[in-house]
Scaffold this motif. Sequence first.
Motif, PDB file in Angstrom:
ATOM      1  N   CYS A  11       0.847  -1.193   0.000  1.00 42.61           N
ATOM      2  CA  CYS A  11       0.000   0.000   0.000  1.00 42.61           C
ATOM      3  C   CYS A  11       0.883   1.244   0.000  1.00 42.61           C
ATOM      4  N   SER A  12       0.345   2.313  -0.565  1.00 45.29           N
ATOM      5  CA  SER A  12       1.122   3.547  -0.707  1.00 45.29           C
ATOM      6  C   SER A  12       0.400   4.736  -0.079  1.00 45.29           C
ATOM      7  N   TYR A  13       1.200   5.697   0.363  1.00 42.77           N
ATOM      8  CA  TYR A  13       0.669   6.937   0.920  1.00 42.77           C
ATOM      9  C   TYR A  13       1.659   8.074   0.646  1.00 42.77           C
ATOM     10  N   ARG A  14       1.146   9.279   0.620  1.00 40.01           N
ATOM     11  CA  ARG A  14       1.998  10.458   0.467  1.00 40.01           C
ATOM     12  C   ARG A  14       2.634  10.794   1.809  1.00 40.01           C
ATOM     13  N   ASP A  15       3.885  11.191   1.780  1.00 40.19           N
ATOM     14  CA  ASP A  15       4.610  11.508   3.003  1.00 40.19           C
ATOM     15  C   ASP A  15       5.298  12.864   2.849  1.00 40.19           C
ATOM     16  N   GLY A  16       4.495  13.904   2.889  1.00 37.91           N
ATOM     17  CA  GLY A  16       5.038  15.258   2.801  1.00 37.91           C
ATOM     18  C   GLY A  16       5.183  15.853   4.179  1.00 37.91           C
ATOM     19  N   PRO A  17       5.869  16.979   4.277  1.00 37.57           N
ATOM     20  CA  PRO A  17       6.121  17.597   5.583  1.00 37.57           C
ATOM     21  C   PRO A  17       4.849  17.938   6.362  1.00 37.57           C
ATOM     22  N   SER A  18       3.775  18.288   5.660  1.00 34.86           N
ATOM     23  CA  SER A  18       2.546  18.671   6.369  1.00 34.86           C
ATOM     24  C   SER A  18       1.496  17.556   6.392  1.00 34.86           C
ATOM     25  N   ASP A  19       1.853  16.375   5.848  1.00 35.55           N
ATOM     26  CA  ASP A  19       0.905  15.250   5.805  1.00 35.55           C
ATOM     27  C   ASP A  19       0.862  14.514   7.144  1.00 35.55           C
ATOM     28  N   PRO A  20      -0.283  13.871   7.440  1.00 37.16           N
ATOM     29  CA  PRO A  20      -0.342  13.018   8.639  1.00 37.16           C
ATOM     30  C   PRO A  20       0.729  11.933   8.542  1.00 37.16           C
ATOM     31  N   LYS A  21       1.360  11.640   9.655  1.00 40.81           N
ATOM     32  CA  LYS A  21       2.428  10.647   9.669  1.00 40.81           C
ATOM     33  C   LYS A  21       1.866   9.233   9.785  1.00 40.81           C
ATOM     34  N   PHE A  22       2.485   8.312   9.068  1.00 35.35           N
ATOM     35  CA  PHE A  22       2.105   6.906   9.121  1.00 35.35           C
ATOM     36  C   PHE A  22       2.651   6.297  10.401  1.00 35.35           C
ATOM     37  N   ASN A  23       1.772   5.667  11.166  1.00 41.95           N
ATOM     38  CA  ASN A  23       2.170   4.953  12.367  1.00 41.95           C
ATOM     39  C   ASN A  23       1.548   3.572  12.269  1.00 41.95           C
ATOM     40  N   ARG A  24       2.383   2.558  12.057  1.00 39.71           N
ATOM     41  CA  ARG A  24       1.852   1.215  11.786  1.00 39.71           C
ATOM     42  C   ARG A  24       1.038   0.661  12.952  1.00 39.71           C
ATOM     43  N   VAL A  25       1.401   1.001  14.182  1.00 35.32           N
ATOM     44  CA  VAL A  25       0.652   0.525  15.344  1.00 35.32           C
ATOM     45  C   VAL A  25      -0.745   1.154  15.355  1.00 35.32           C
ATOM     46  N   THR A  26      -0.801   2.445  15.077  1.00 31.65           N
ATOM     47  CA  THR A  26      -2.095   3.129  15.028  1.00 31.65           C
ATOM     48  C   THR A  26      -2.971   2.552  13.931  1.00 31.65           C
ATOM     49  N   VAL A  27      -2.408   2.382  12.735  1.00 30.58           N
ATOM     50  CA  VAL A  27      -3.179   1.836  11.608  1.00 30.58           C
ATOM     51  C   VAL A  27      -3.625   0.409  11.915  1.00 30.58           C
ATOM     52  N   TYR A  28      -2.760  -0.380  12.547  1.00 33.19           N
ATOM     53  CA  TYR A  28      -3.129  -1.745  12.948  1.00 33.19           C
ATOM     54  C   TYR A  28      -4.360  -1.714  13.856  1.00 33.19           C
ATOM     55  N   HIS A  29      -4.334  -0.870  14.869  1.00 28.65           N
ATOM     56  CA  HIS A  29      -5.461  -0.796  15.813  1.00 28.65           C
ATOM     57  C   HIS A  29      -6.726  -0.291  15.129  1.00 28.65           C
ATOM     58  N   GLU A  30      -6.577   0.665  14.229  1.00 28.38           N
ATOM     59  CA  GLU A  30      -7.741   1.161  13.496  1.00 28.38           C
ATOM     60  C   GLU A  30      -8.355   0.068  12.626  1.00 28.38           C
ATOM     61  N   LEU A  31      -7.514  -0.672  11.898  1.00 25.30           N
ATOM     62  CA  LEU A  31      -8.033  -1.760  11.064  1.00 25.30           C
ATOM     63  C   LEU A  31      -8.631  -2.872  11.917  1.00 25.30           C
ATOM     64  N   SER A  32      -8.020  -3.134  13.058  1.00 23.82           N
ATOM     65  CA  SER A  32      -8.566  -4.129  13.980  1.00 23.82           C
ATOM     66  C   SER A  32      -9.977  -3.734  14.413  1.00 23.82           C
ATOM     67  N   ASN A  33     -10.145  -2.473  14.797  1.00 20.58           N
ATOM     68  CA  ASN A  33     -11.465  -1.999  15.220  1.00 20.58           C
ATOM     69  C   ASN A  33     -12.481  -2.044  14.081  1.00 20.58           C
ATOM     70  N   MET A  34     -12.045  -1.699  12.872  1.00 18.84           N
ATOM     71  CA  MET A  34     -12.962  -1.648  11.730  1.00 18.84           C
ATOM     72  C   MET A  34     -13.300  -3.027  11.159  1.00 18.84           C
ATOM     73  N   THR A  35     -12.578  -4.057  11.596  1.00 19.25           N
ATOM     74  CA  THR A  35     -12.849  -5.418  11.120  1.00 19.25           C
ATOM     75  C   THR A  35     -13.343  -6.313  12.263  1.00 19.25           C
ATOM     76  N   ASN A  36     -13.966  -5.681  13.253  1.00 21.60           N
ATOM     77  CA  ASN A  36     -14.534  -6.423  14.376  1.00 21.60           C
ATOM     78  C   ASN A  36     -13.488  -7.319  15.047  1.00 21.60           C
ATOM     79  N   GLY A  37     -12.371  -6.711  15.426  1.00 21.66           N
ATOM     80  CA  GLY A  37     -11.304  -7.476  16.081  1.00 21.66           C
ATOM     81  C   GLY A  37     -10.570  -8.393  15.130  1.00 21.66           C
TER      82      GLY A  37
END
Length: 119
Positions: free
Chosen positions: A75-101
């Motif tokens: 997967c790809s994302y833009r990583d500019g100075p003013s863009d939200p930073k990618f945090n794999r732990v945060t994204v993991y928890h978000e996907l976990s919540n959105m997929t019913n654990g």
Amino acid sequence: SVRNFTLNFTVTNLPFTADLGMPNSKRFKSTEKVMYYYVDPLLQKSSIGTVYIGCRIMAFRSKADRDETGVDAICSYRDGPSDPKFNRVTVYHELSNMTNGITKLGHYSLNSQSLYING
């Protein structure tokens, strides 16, 4: 700049067949479209949603004696100075919540221990 991360998970109610292992097969292409249909909206709703570009399914692989199918994506994302930073732990928890654990992805069932995100 554009950065990538890997996304891996296992679908427990999608038996692996030889044609899923062939990227040019009709089965690979149709299953790939379904995965995009379910995965893209989740990542668009995540903390990287505004910079999320998309995912590319790299492979479907056999798991548990072909009863289950592993999904490997880049997967790809833009990583500019003013863009939200990618945090794999945060994204993991978000996907976990959105997929019913990590158990449901649309009409697919997931192995709750299979979600892996690496930035």
